[in-house]
Design a protein around this motif. Structure first.
Motif, PDB file in Angstrom:
ATOM      1  N   ARG A   1      35.520 -58.542 -83.980  1.00  0.00           N
ATOM      2  CA  ARG A   1      36.294 -59.126 -84.480  1.00  0.00           C
ATOM      3  C   ARG A   1      37.254 -60.537 -82.861  1.00  0.00           C
ATOM      4  O   ARG A   1      38.021 -61.163 -83.574  1.00  0.00           O
ATOM      5  N   GLY A   2      36.209 -60.363 -82.079  1.00  0.00           N
ATOM      6  CA  GLY A   2      36.988 -60.885 -81.076  1.00  0.00           C
ATOM      7  C   GLY A   2      38.216 -61.026 -80.885  1.00  0.00           C
ATOM      8  O   GLY A   2      39.162 -62.089 -80.405  1.00  0.00           O
ATOM      9  N   TYR A   3      38.971 -59.923 -80.859  1.00  0.00           N
ATOM     10  CA  TYR A   3      40.528 -59.530 -80.286  1.00  0.00           C
ATOM     11  C   TYR A   3      41.282 -59.820 -78.989  1.00  0.00           C
ATOM     12  O   TYR A   3      41.932 -59.605 -78.633  1.00  0.00           O
ATOM     13  N   VAL A   4      39.965 -60.165 -78.313  1.00  0.00           N
ATOM     14  CA  VAL A   4      39.782 -59.678 -76.425  1.00  0.00           C
ATOM     15  C   VAL A   4      39.503 -61.319 -76.551  1.00  0.00           C
ATOM     16  O   VAL A   4      38.059 -60.887 -77.294  1.00  0.00           O
TER      17      VAL A   4
ATOM     18  N   PRO B   1      27.724 -66.435 -86.285  1.00  0.00           N
ATOM     19  CA  PRO B   1      27.431 -65.586 -85.029  1.00  0.00           C
ATOM     20  C   PRO B   1      27.233 -64.049 -85.334  1.00  0.00           C
ATOM     21  O   PRO B   1      28.337 -63.714 -86.047  1.00  0.00           O
ATOM     22  N   VAL B   2      27.025 -63.080 -84.514  1.00  0.00           N
ATOM     23  CA  VAL B   2      27.107 -61.279 -84.807  1.00  0.00           C
ATOM     24  C   VAL B   2      27.157 -60.879 -83.318  1.00  0.00           C
ATOM     25  O   VAL B   2      26.068 -61.296 -82.744  1.00  0.00           O
ATOM     26  N   ARG B   3      28.163 -60.347 -82.886  1.00  0.00           N
ATOM     27  CA  ARG B   3      27.503 -58.980 -81.716  1.00  0.00           C
ATOM     28  C   ARG B   3      27.242 -58.131 -82.114  1.00  0.00           C
ATOM     29  O   ARG B   3      27.774 -57.084 -83.576  1.00  0.00           O
ATOM     30  N   PHE B   4      26.772 -57.360 -81.891  1.00  0.00           N
ATOM     31  CA  PHE B   4      26.040 -55.673 -81.659  1.00  0.00           C
ATOM     32  C   PHE B   4      27.001 -54.721 -82.076  1.00  0.00           C
ATOM     33  O   PHE B   4      26.637 -54.138 -80.268  1.00  0.00           O
ATOM     34  N   TRP B   5      27.464 -53.856 -82.187  1.00  0.00           N
ATOM     35  CA  TRP B   5      27.806 -52.302 -81.534  1.00  0.00           C
ATOM     36  C   TRP B   5      27.095 -51.717 -81.818  1.00  0.00           C
ATOM     37  O   TRP B   5      26.987 -51.102 -83.543  1.00  0.00           O
ATOM     38  N   ALA B   6      26.550 -51.169 -81.499  1.00  0.00           N
ATOM     39  CA  ALA B   6      25.129 -50.324 -81.644  1.00  0.00           C
ATOM     40  C   ALA B   6      25.247 -48.767 -81.090  1.00  0.00           C
ATOM     41  O   ALA B   6      25.671 -48.394 -79.873  1.00  0.00           O
ATOM     42  N   ALA B   7      24.219 -48.197 -81.665  1.00  0.00           N
ATOM     43  CA  ALA B   7      24.499 -46.677 -81.507  1.00  0.00           C
ATOM     44  C   ALA B   7      22.182 -46.181 -81.208  1.00  0.00           C
ATOM     45  O   ALA B   7      21.892 -47.674 -81.675  1.00  0.00           O
TER      46      ALA B   7
ATOM     47  N   GLY C   1      31.854 -66.016 -91.312  1.00  0.00           N
ATOM     48  CA  GLY C   1      30.650 -66.399 -92.142  1.00  0.00           C
ATOM     49  C   GLY C   1      30.620 -67.810 -92.628  1.00  0.00           C
ATOM     50  O   GLY C   1      29.833 -68.414 -92.965  1.00  0.00           O
ATOM     51  N   LEU C   2      31.910 -68.422 -91.923  1.00  0.00           N
ATOM     52  CA  LEU C   2      31.481 -69.908 -92.481  1.00  0.00           C
ATOM     53  C   LEU C   2      31.913 -70.523 -90.490  1.00  0.00           C
ATOM     54  O   LEU C   2      32.076 -70.095 -90.042  1.00  0.00           O
TER      55      LEU C   2
ATOM     56  N   GLY D   1      22.358 -68.990 -76.271  1.00  0.00           N
ATOM     57  CA  GLY D   1      23.582 -68.266 -75.982  1.00  0.00           C
ATOM     58  C   GLY D   1      24.333 -66.696 -76.846  1.00  0.00           C
ATOM     59  O   GLY D   1      25.328 -65.968 -76.592  1.00  0.00           O
ATOM     60  N   ALA D   2      24.073 -67.036 -78.030  1.00  0.00           N
ATOM     61  CA  ALA D   2      24.902 -65.909 -79.039  1.00  0.00           C
ATOM     62  C   ALA D   2      23.589 -65.754 -79.795  1.00  0.00           C
ATOM     63  O   ALA D   2      22.586 -66.358 -80.121  1.00  0.00           O
ATOM     64  N   PHE D   3      23.529 -64.093 -80.621  1.00  0.00           N
ATOM     65  CA  PHE D   3      22.663 -63.548 -81.752  1.00  0.00           C
ATOM     66  C   PHE D   3      23.139 -64.611 -83.137  1.00  0.00           C
ATOM     67  O   PHE D   3      24.542 -64.733 -82.774  1.00  0.00           O
ATOM     68  N   VAL D   4      22.545 -64.638 -83.653  1.00  0.00           N
ATOM     69  CA  VAL D   4      23.767 -65.809 -85.404  1.00  0.00           C
ATOM     70  C   VAL D   4      22.362 -65.577 -86.079  1.00  0.00           C
ATOM     71  O   VAL D   4      21.240 -65.200 -86.016  1.00  0.00           O
ATOM     72  N   HIS D   5      22.836 -65.259 -87.237  1.00  0.00           N
ATOM     73  CA  HIS D   5      22.326 -65.393 -88.843  1.00  0.00           C
ATOM     74  C   HIS D   5      21.229 -66.544 -88.925  1.00  0.00           C
ATOM     75  O   HIS D   5      22.073 -67.989 -89.246  1.00  0.00           O
TER      76      HIS D   5
END
Length: 945
Positions: A645-648, A226-232, A926-927, A216-220
């Motif tokens: 950064r998952g601050y929420v 895991p990675v989220r995309f803030w995108a344009a 990264g870990l 259920g997540a994007f990962v490298h």
């Protein structure tokens, strides 16, 4: 020819001041030494107030401008730019006896656009030229004898040039109405800045391997991170930028927290007999874009196909049966799902784009891990209104309708044994449009299908969704198995004629992709010529509309609880919103990046793609979907930190919806239809009564409380008791985490987490809003304020924090008048510069050492301007959007190094980002927290354990 390394080196030298002494030569068209027939036109938006129209002539060579002596003081490489009438007026140019350099209309890439009367003026990069010190003749000729041509000016420079309307490189407008300030950031040198988020991205996109979807997540793919995309979003106009502009744009996007760009454009001719013929120049530009973004740690999503782009000629060899003149049938809606000849043409585009090696690197995009995702089809579905085979005229040519009807008949025979048995099972007789003798069974109109849901309708939807799903499956497998593509695939992202009844079948067909995608826009109801298209014009009339109050499109109507951010997952797959924006005209937009970041994190949305890039840097005028503007990209620094950064924290799963596929095709509907708003440019495709919901649906306020999951299986659906979260009497929703509160009566959203505090909406009316780490008292009618930790620590102990504020934006001189029905009618679009309402008021930190925390006001590029007191009471400066807050360095900085044993990679805090978990556990980005790690405390500060 592109050389990315040279481009990046050149950009860094220019920005660092190591390049040759800055020089530019400015040439006004109306002041040329030699002019062909034409006339001048005045407008304050033009350089020197005037541009030169060049008359039509018998031959192209009779349309020209020439200068006898253009002087440069230093020899070297210069870049030439022209400001002209949009893409009109293809031309050729040369200095001295050099060979002619040509600019065609198809090659024209607009660097900015400003309205000039009823037309527009845009800067265009013409190319590079090597010049010796001294004087040179310069000549420009129009290469089309009849097309309209107007030229304002030229800029010849050996430095980076970011166009800003009529301004020369060393000028600013410097004007704004009372209570507003001009938004005119200077050329960004990308020096160290508190708002620079480049460190959140990898050194190069793809360093961690191909992006894949896991649990259920994007990962490298290589690291599992895991990675989220803030995108344009960006299209061919962005990919076609000159190399130095591409490099600057990519660096600026990375600074503002972007780690994904969606290339959404064709790479082929779109009209006439050549429609669908691949354009090698466009294909090469995709390579150039991917390379420029990769260098700044930004991934690329590629979207090549949208049926609305194509208008094939009537004699087209492959896409047959279309009129070619815009009358129905004109666009190949739904054709790709079932027409094999068209599918082969389509596959050829992907084969060319993915397998052609980059001429600079020799690497094909199929082997490039910086390409994170492929989108198969944009905004098309068998179950949307554009599938209308029974209409006269239809969107689909009769020969293709006949083919699909024969396939439907064959499918029914396979399902029931015969057509007679199928009609018997349906309990109905053939209709007048069925032709059983020819082996054809017709399709009822989608309105009838979603309204009556008869056995025939149920089989129709089962067949259509099955054909669609088969296309998605076959194309996914072809990309991955035949072409060797290793990253993610999404299928489509569109709506249906009824998202409650037909939506589940469409979404079910999309689940064969690696992740799910959708689009969503929020904006006002606008009237006037072209108001549902791509522009904002004089005489358009609208009501300002606030998302935070769930304003209806027309004041006085009931609140409309539907926002694009209301996202949910399907079958445990990652979810993205690949197009979204708060559309203009609308003064209430400052909430958008903030609520998207906060609720995207709460709901587990894996990618938020803002629409749409318009050039290499900040826009000069507000368009329909402004991205590179203060309210949107200007709020990216804190918003991107909040989201990435998952601050929420992620919300609890408050709804677990199970849809049995058999029930889906029985058209029993879903209690959780998608509620994101409609793409206004597609309203022409929808009948007046076309957007339908019926029956009981999930309370849309549930989306403001926690996560919603939909699964296509026979399980039991459950919805949590949210009486403690949703207070309809008070018109307030609190997230299950307790970190977010949405007061839709007051029009206010409050963010209160250990790492971020903020408020957005109607601020002045709210008075003082308190959070755990700060209180906000802002005087602006509408805006946002967000305080985030820059060092990954809780606000209570953070040593570096960013305070970001925003209000409203508009073009300078924008004006409206109130109509009899209460709308705002645009009387003047205005022009550059963009202006921002001054943000006044105060922010107070509540921590014990607030008075010892220093505050520095930053400029519009995020660089220090002046010391500004302490954090016990920050009086906002009005024209400042960013403030750096720093705690006193009374103890040594605590640093922890973490080594992952399997590759001996060291990561350190506070330099390495830290992801926050609601359980109170921190780990280093990264870990893999489940992997064996060795932790070494390098320095322990006073009071640290």
């Amino acid at each position: 020819m592109r050389n990315l390394c040279t481009c990046i080196i050149a950009l860094s030298l220019i920005l660092s001041g190591v390049a040759p002494a800055a020089e530019y030569v400015w040439l006004e068209a109306e002041q040329a030494d030699q002019l062909s027939a034409g006339g001048s036109e005045s407008d304050p938006a033009l350089s020197n107030g005037t541009w030169r129209w060049i008359n039509n002539q018998d031959t192209a060579a009779d349309r020209y401008l020439a200068w006898d002596a253009v002087e440069v003081s230093e020899g070297g490489t210069y870049r030439l730019y022209v400001r002209k009438f949009w893409k009109h007026g293809p031309l050729r140019w040369r200095f001295g006896a050099m060979g002619w350099q040509t600019l065609t209309k198809d090659e024209t890439v607009l660097l900015d656009t400003v309205s000039v009367g009823g037309n527009s003026a845009s800067w265009v990069a013409l190319g590079e030229v090597a010049l010796t010190a001294g004087t040179h003749s310069f000549r420009v000729e129009m290469i089309d004898a009849v097309s309209p041509s107007a030229i304002d000016c030229f800029c010849l420079t050996n430095q980076l040039f970011i166009p800003r309307g009529r301004l020369k490189p060393d000028e600013k407008y410097g004007t704004a109405p009372e209570g507003w300030f001009p938004f005119e950031p200077g050329l960004d040198e990308f020096a160290p800045s508190p708002i620079d988020l480049r460190y959140l991205n990898e050194s190069q996109a793809g360093d961690g391997g191909f992006i894949t979807a896991v649990d259920g997540a994007f990962v490298h793919g290589d690291t599992g991170e895991p990675v989220r995309f803030w995108a344009a979003n960006g299209g061919a106009g962005i990919a076609g930028l000159d190399d130095i502009s591409l490099a600057y744009m990519a660096r600026q996007l990375a600074k503002y927290g972007v780690n994904m760009v969606r290339y959404h454009s064709p790479v082929y001719a779109t009209s006439g007999s050549d429609a669908g013929t691949l354009d090698p120049r466009l294909r090469e530009n995709v390579h150039r874009l991917v390379a420029a973004l990769k260098a700044e740690g930004i991934y690329t999503t590629i979207s090549l196909y949208f049926p609305l782009w194509l208008q094939p000629a009537a004699d087209h060899a492959t896409i047959t049966g279309y009129t070619g003149d815009g009358s129905k049938p004109a666009k190949p809606f739904a054709l790709l799902f079932f027409n094999e000849a068209y599918q082969e043409l389509y596959r050829g585009w992907w084969r060319e784009v993915l397998h052609t090696p980059d001429p600079q690197t020799g690497v094909a995009l199929v082997d490039e891990p910086a390409v994170a995702a492929i989108e198969l089809v944009n905004e098309d579905s068998f179950l949307f209104w554009t599938f209308d085979p029974g209409s006269d005229p239809s969107n689909i040519p009769s020969a293709h309708v006949a083919d699909l009807e024969r396939r439907f008949a064959a499918w029914l025979i396979d399902r029931y044994g015969s057509l007679d048995a199928a009609f018997a099972a349906w309990g109905s007789d053939p209709t007048d449009v069925d032709d059983l003798a020819a082996g054809r069974v017709a399709f009822r109109h989608l309105w009838s299908i979603q309204e009556y849901r008869s056995p025939r309708d149920q089989d129709t939807v089962r067949f259509l969704a099955g054909v669609q799903m088969a296309f998605f499956t076959a194309t996914r497998d072809w990309l991955k198995q035949d072409l060797g593509y290793a990253a993610c695939v999404s299928c489509s992202n569109w709506k249906t004629a009824n998202d409650e009844i037909l939506g589940p079948a469409d979404k079910y067909s999309n689940t064969v992709g690696d992740h799910m995608d959708r689009h969503g826009y929020f904006g006002p109801s606008v009237t006037g010529d072209g108001s549902q298209k791509y522009s904002v014009r004089v005489d358009h009339a609208y009501h300002d509309r606030a998302a935070v109050r769930f304003d209806p499109k027309v004041p006085g109507d009931p609140k409309r609880f539907a926002l694009p951010l209301m996202d949910h997952s399907y079958d445990g797959k990652p979810s993205i919103i690949s197009e979204t924006s708060w559309a203009m005209p609308n003064r209430y937009r400052a909430d958008m990046p903030v609520v998207f970041a906060a609720y995207g994190a709460l709901l587990g949305t894996d990618g938020i793609y803002h629409f749409s890039l318009g050039g290499p840097s900040w826009s000069q005028m507000i368009g329909k979907w402004p991205l590179q503007a203060p309210v949107t990209m200007g709020q990216f620094p804190a918003a991107a930190l909040l989201y990435r950064r998952g601050y929420v924290g992620a919300g609890e799963q408050v709804a677990d919806i199970h849809l049995d596929p058999e029930d889906v095709f029985a058209l029993t509907g879903t209690p959780a239809p998608e509620v994101g708003s409609f793409d206004l440019t597609r309203l022409d495709d929808v009948p007046d009564d076309g957007i339908v919901l019926s029956g009981d649906i999930l309370d849309p306020l549930t989306y403001l409380a926690g996560r919603i999951a939909v699964s296509f299986d026979a399980g039991d659906s459950t919805v949590a008791d949210l009486s403690a979260s949703i207070d309809r009497d008070a018109q307030r929703v609190t997230s299950t985490t307790g970190e977010l509160q949405w007061d839709y009566a007051a029009g206010l959203v409050r963010i209160d987490t250990p790492f971020a505090n903020g408020v957005t909406g109607f601020l002045a009316a709210a008075g003082t809003v308190g959070c755990g780490g700060a209180s906000f008292t802002l005087d602006v009618p509408y805006g946002s304020a967000l305080l985030v930790a820059l060092d990954g620590r809780p606000l209570a102990s953070s040593r570096r924090m960013l305070l970001q504020v925003m209000s409203e934006e508009r073009n300078h001189g924008f004006a409206t008048e109130t109509t009899d029905d209460g709308r705002q009618r645009i009387t003047d679009l205005g022009g550059p510069p963009l202006v921002v309402r001054q943000v006044t008021g105060s922010v107070e930190l509540t921590r014990d050492d607030a008075a010892a925390c220093s505050v520095t006001a930053l400029d519009l590029n995020g660089y220090p301007v002046a010391a500004h007191g302490d954090a016990a009471a920050i009086e906002l400066r009005g024209d400042t959007l960013y403030y750096l807050i720093e705690a006193p360095a009374t103890a040594p900085e605590r640093t922890i190094r973490v080594r992952r044993l399997r590759d001996h990679t060291w990561r350190s805090t506070p330099d390495a980002p830290v992801r926050y978990h609601r359980e109170g556990i921190d780990h280093f980005a990264g870990l893999d927290p489940s992997a064996d790690c060795l932790l070494e405390v390098v320095g322990v500060g006073e009071g640290d354990g």
